[in-house]
Design a protein around this motif. Structure first.
Motif, PDB file in Angstrom:
ATOM      1  N   LYS A  34       0.848  -1.195   0.000  1.00  0.00           N
ATOM      2  CA  LYS A  34       0.000   0.000   0.000  1.00  0.00           C
ATOM      3  C   LYS A  34       0.881   1.241   0.000  1.00  0.00           C
ATOM      4  O   LYS A  34       1.758   1.374   0.833  1.00  0.00           O
ATOM      5  CB  LYS A  34      -0.875  -0.003   1.256  1.00  0.00           C
ATOM      6  CG  LYS A  34      -2.283  -0.451   0.948  1.00  0.00           C
ATOM      7  CD  LYS A  34      -3.212  -0.085   2.102  1.00  0.00           C
ATOM      8  CE  LYS A  34      -4.447  -0.950   2.064  1.00  0.00           C
ATOM      9  NZ  LYS A  34      -4.801  -1.464   3.382  1.00  0.00           N
ATOM     10  N   TYR A  42      -5.565  13.429  -1.172  1.00  0.00           N
ATOM     11  CA  TYR A  42      -6.915  12.900  -1.390  1.00  0.00           C
ATOM     12  C   TYR A  42      -7.954  14.014  -1.537  1.00  0.00           C
ATOM     13  O   TYR A  42      -9.130  13.735  -1.735  1.00  0.00           O
ATOM     14  CB  TYR A  42      -7.305  11.958  -0.241  1.00  0.00           C
ATOM     15  CG  TYR A  42      -6.427  10.721  -0.197  1.00  0.00           C
ATOM     16  CD1 TYR A  42      -6.684   9.630  -1.023  1.00  0.00           C
ATOM     17  CD2 TYR A  42      -5.316  10.671   0.638  1.00  0.00           C
ATOM     18  CE1 TYR A  42      -5.859   8.518  -1.008  1.00  0.00           C
ATOM     19  CE2 TYR A  42      -4.488   9.560   0.666  1.00  0.00           C
ATOM     20  CZ  TYR A  42      -4.761   8.489  -0.157  1.00  0.00           C
ATOM     21  OH  TYR A  42      -3.948   7.391  -0.141  1.00  0.00           O
ATOM     22  N   TYR A  47     -14.472  16.996  -5.807  1.00  0.00           N
ATOM     23  CA  TYR A  47     -14.968  16.107  -4.749  1.00  0.00           C
ATOM     24  C   TYR A  47     -16.493  16.105  -4.639  1.00  0.00           C
ATOM     25  O   TYR A  47     -17.099  15.045  -4.451  1.00  0.00           O
ATOM     26  CB  TYR A  47     -14.347  16.522  -3.411  1.00  0.00           C
ATOM     27  CG  TYR A  47     -14.525  15.513  -2.314  1.00  0.00           C
ATOM     28  CD1 TYR A  47     -13.682  14.405  -2.221  1.00  0.00           C
ATOM     29  CD2 TYR A  47     -15.535  15.651  -1.371  1.00  0.00           C
ATOM     30  CE1 TYR A  47     -13.837  13.470  -1.206  1.00  0.00           C
ATOM     31  CE2 TYR A  47     -15.700  14.718  -0.350  1.00  0.00           C
ATOM     32  CZ  TYR A  47     -14.853  13.635  -0.281  1.00  0.00           C
ATOM     33  OH  TYR A  47     -15.010  12.716   0.719  1.00  0.00           O
ATOM     34  N   LYS A 161     -12.604  16.022   6.086  1.00  0.00           N
ATOM     35  CA  LYS A 161     -13.647  15.585   7.030  1.00  0.00           C
ATOM     36  C   LYS A 161     -13.550  16.453   8.279  1.00  0.00           C
ATOM     37  O   LYS A 161     -12.517  17.062   8.542  1.00  0.00           O
ATOM     38  CB  LYS A 161     -13.444  14.111   7.403  1.00  0.00           C
ATOM     39  CG  LYS A 161     -13.636  13.154   6.231  1.00  0.00           C
ATOM     40  CD  LYS A 161     -15.108  12.918   5.946  1.00  0.00           C
ATOM     41  CE  LYS A 161     -15.317  12.099   4.685  1.00  0.00           C
ATOM     42  NZ  LYS A 161     -14.467  10.916   4.619  1.00  0.00           N
ATOM     43  N   THR A 314      -8.628  12.968   5.611  1.00  0.00           N
ATOM     44  CA  THR A 314      -9.173  12.566   4.308  1.00  0.00           C
ATOM     45  C   THR A 314      -9.270  11.058   4.148  1.00  0.00           C
ATOM     46  O   THR A 314      -9.836  10.574   3.183  1.00  0.00           O
ATOM     47  CB  THR A 314      -8.282  13.086   3.154  1.00  0.00           C
ATOM     48  OG1 THR A 314      -6.939  12.652   3.391  1.00  0.00           O
ATOM     49  CG2 THR A 314      -8.311  14.598   3.061  1.00  0.00           C
ATOM     50  N   ARG A 315      -8.672  10.330   5.085  1.00  0.00           N
ATOM     51  CA  ARG A 315      -8.637   8.885   4.888  1.00  0.00           C
ATOM     52  C   ARG A 315      -9.876   8.224   5.455  1.00  0.00           C
ATOM     53  O   ARG A 315     -10.608   8.807   6.258  1.00  0.00           O
ATOM     54  CB  ARG A 315      -7.376   8.313   5.539  1.00  0.00           C
ATOM     55  CG  ARG A 315      -6.110   8.933   4.966  1.00  0.00           C
ATOM     56  CD  ARG A 315      -4.947   7.981   5.017  1.00  0.00           C
ATOM     57  NE  ARG A 315      -3.783   8.590   4.374  1.00  0.00           N
ATOM     58  CZ  ARG A 315      -2.876   9.300   5.021  1.00  0.00           C
ATOM     59  NH1 ARG A 315      -2.969   9.475   6.320  1.00  0.00           N
ATOM     60  NH2 ARG A 315      -1.852   9.815   4.362  1.00  0.00           N
ATOM     61  N   LYS A 316     -10.112   7.008   5.005  1.00  0.00           N
ATOM     62  CA  LYS A 316     -11.238   6.221   5.492  1.00  0.00           C
ATOM     63  C   LYS A 316     -11.232   6.185   7.013  1.00  0.00           C
ATOM     64  O   LYS A 316     -10.184   6.047   7.622  1.00  0.00           O
ATOM     65  CB  LYS A 316     -11.114   4.784   4.973  1.00  0.00           C
ATOM     66  CG  LYS A 316     -12.064   4.522   3.827  1.00  0.00           C
ATOM     67  CD  LYS A 316     -12.013   3.065   3.414  1.00  0.00           C
ATOM     68  CE  LYS A 316     -12.391   2.965   1.956  1.00  0.00           C
ATOM     69  NZ  LYS A 316     -11.674   1.906   1.262  1.00  0.00           N
ATOM     70  N   ASN A 317     -12.400   6.275   7.604  1.00  0.00           N
ATOM     71  CA  ASN A 317     -12.557   6.213   9.061  1.00  0.00           C
ATOM     72  C   ASN A 317     -11.963   7.395   9.802  1.00  0.00           C
ATOM     73  O   ASN A 317     -11.851   7.386  11.016  1.00  0.00           O
ATOM     74  CB  ASN A 317     -11.947   4.920   9.638  1.00  0.00           C
ATOM     75  CG  ASN A 317     -12.453   3.697   8.924  1.00  0.00           C
ATOM     76  OD1 ASN A 317     -13.633   3.639   8.557  1.00  0.00           O
ATOM     77  ND2 ASN A 317     -11.584   2.746   8.687  1.00  0.00           N
ATOM     78  N   GLU A 318     -11.558   8.414   9.056  1.00  0.00           N
ATOM     79  CA  GLU A 318     -11.060   9.620   9.723  1.00  0.00           C
ATOM     80  C   GLU A 318     -12.161  10.674   9.690  1.00  0.00           C
ATOM     81  O   GLU A 318     -12.650  11.024   8.611  1.00  0.00           O
ATOM     82  CB  GLU A 318      -9.851  10.184   8.985  1.00  0.00           C
ATOM     83  CG  GLU A 318      -8.524   9.646   9.447  1.00  0.00           C
ATOM     84  CD  GLU A 318      -7.361  10.363   8.763  1.00  0.00           C
ATOM     85  OE1 GLU A 318      -6.258  10.278   9.298  1.00  0.00           O
ATOM     86  OE2 GLU A 318      -7.543  10.984   7.703  1.00  0.00           O
ATOM     87  N   GLU A 320     -15.706  12.959  10.239  1.00  0.00           N
ATOM     88  CA  GLU A 320     -17.108  12.764   9.870  1.00  0.00           C
ATOM     89  C   GLU A 320     -17.601  13.989   9.113  1.00  0.00           C
ATOM     90  O   GLU A 320     -16.887  14.973   9.003  1.00  0.00           O
ATOM     91  CB  GLU A 320     -17.940  12.575  11.149  1.00  0.00           C
ATOM     92  CG  GLU A 320     -17.907  13.808  12.072  1.00  0.00           C
ATOM     93  CD  GLU A 320     -18.646  13.602  13.384  1.00  0.00           C
ATOM     94  OE1 GLU A 320     -18.982  12.458  13.725  1.00  0.00           O
ATOM     95  OE2 GLU A 320     -18.891  14.621  14.068  1.00  0.00           O
TER      96      GLU A 320
END
Ligand code: HEM
Ligand SMILES: *[C@@H]1O[C@H](CO)[C@@H](O)[C@H](O)[C@H]1NC(C)=O
Ligand SMILES: *[C@@H]1O[C@H](CO)[C@@H](O)[C@H](O)[C@H]1NC(C)=O
Length: 332
Positions: A34, A42, A47, A161, A314-318, A320
């Motif tokens: 990765k 990101y 967007y 987010k 900006t990452r997943k799970n970061e 809301e």
């Protein structure tokens, strides 16, 4: 002989690795490697292209309407971007309004413009529910505010987010106007911003005002880095701590380079403004804004983009998408 020992070591190291899953999890070997890009990579111009195509227009119209009612809000909104990005990155944490939040910190008392962001958010929620973050709204609003006061336009990226954490104590690290230039440089450097960004972004003090509280330390006795006539004048204007003084004495409403020529005349209002002229590197940049007419405008846009990329979520799970910019979403 030495080589032999080295190879034996390699062999043992590999054996250990294959035996102990803690050292090299098998899963990780099977997966494609990765590449972790910087969080700001990101962000993108498109967007909300499909999810909320009108968002930039909504923000712009709202900022314009508020500006027509009270032009001083433009400066306050630009400052809000700085104060958001300065603590925990550009995650809307400055907007959270609960006991102990950044916004409730003592040095946040003079922040304004929250009602503008709330108004924008309400309209954006009506049009595209739960889609646009408060962090992104603030970034776009600060750009629009800059344009309204005659500053440069730049394209803003989206995809930040909203954070769920905001701690008043963390605001202590933000320079308040009495720090030395080394401290300013180090604070900016910690955010990935250099001396040029520091000088250029401080140039937003070409508009806006300060409460006298922020300069009282310069007024008690004559300050060798403050013009004496200006000093006398300020003592009159600052009989009360909550009085307001324009940051740029020459052209307080214009987004221009007068802020920098003021520094050469010891007319920098905050001691942190004047301090930029006391350091070789930053003073050279101050001079450059005066000898190269378009430097301030162009670099301001570039430095605001850099500021808007600081520690973004900006990452997943970061983070809301907050429903209300004043409070984190409730988890059910
Ligand atoms: C270099 C470090 C900085 C320091 C020490 C500093 C300090 C201050 C202080 C003390 C005030 C007045 C607060 C009061 O009312 O008492 C102020 C106002 C302001 N600051 Fe800064 N600032 C810095 C950087 C920035 C940056 C990077 C920006 C924008 C990108 C910015 C934008 C503004 C604006 C526009 C105002 C006027 C706000 C208004 O009129 O409501 N400042 N700043
Ligand atoms: C600048 O201020 C910091 C923090 O107060 C202090 O540690 C440092 O010695 C000062 N540096 C200079 C050059 O005055
Ligand atoms: C900036 O310009 C002033 C006036 O032209 C000059 O006296 C000063 O030495 C310059 N400072 C630097 C660091 O270039």
């Amino acid at each position: 002989m030495k080589l032999c020992v080295f190879f034996a070591f390699l062999l043992i190291a590999q054996l250990v690795e294959s035996i102990d899953p803690q050292v090299q999890p098998l899963k990780a070997i099977k997966q494609a490697p990765k590449v972790l890009l910087p969080a700001s990579d990101y962000l993108s111009f498109t967007y909300y292209l499909n999810s909320c195509p009108g968002v930039e227009g909504i923000i712009q119209e709202k900022v314009k309407a508020w500006f027509r009612k009270d032009y001083t809000l433009a400066a306050s909104i630009i400052r809000l971007q700085f104060r958001d990005c300065a603590v925990r990155g550009c995650d809307g944490s400055i907007l959270l309004n609960h006991p102990g939040s950044e916004r409730r910190a003592k040095s946040s008392r003079t922040l304004r413009g929250f009602e503008v962001i709330d108004d924008i958010k309400a309209e954006v929620e009506r049009r595209c529910r739960r889609t646009v973050s408060c962090a992104d709204i603030l970034i776009a609003a600060a750009r629009d505010a800059t344009v309204l006061v005659g500053g440069p336009f730049w394209e803003v990226t989206f995809g930040r987010k909203d954070g769920r954490i905001s701690i008043a104590k963390e605001v202590d690290i933000v320079p308040q106007g009495h720090e030395n230039v080394t401290t300013l440089i180090e604070f900016f450097r910690a955010k990935g911003l250099n001396e040029l960004d520091l000088v250029i972004l401080s140039g937003s003090h070409t508009i806006g005002r300060t409460s006298c509280y922020s300069i009282l330390h310069r007024l008690a006795k004559p300050d060798p880095t403050l013009d004496i006539k200006y000093w006398k004048n300020l003592r009159k204007k600052c009989r009360r701590g909550w009085n307001l003084v324009e940051l740029d004495i020459t052209t307080p409403k214009a987004f221009d380079t007068a802020y920098y020529s003021n520094l050469q005349k010891k007319w920098g209002l905050l001691s942190t403004d004047e301090a930029l002229y006391s350091n070789e590197i930053t003073a050279a940049f101050v001079n450059a804004t005066l000898s190269q007419p378009s430097l301030f405008e162009n670099q301001f846009a570039a430095s605001m983009v850099k500021l808007g990329n600081v520690q973004v979520l900006t990452r997943k799970n970061e983070g809301e998408i907050r429903l209300n910019c004043n409070s984190v979403n409730k988890i059910y």
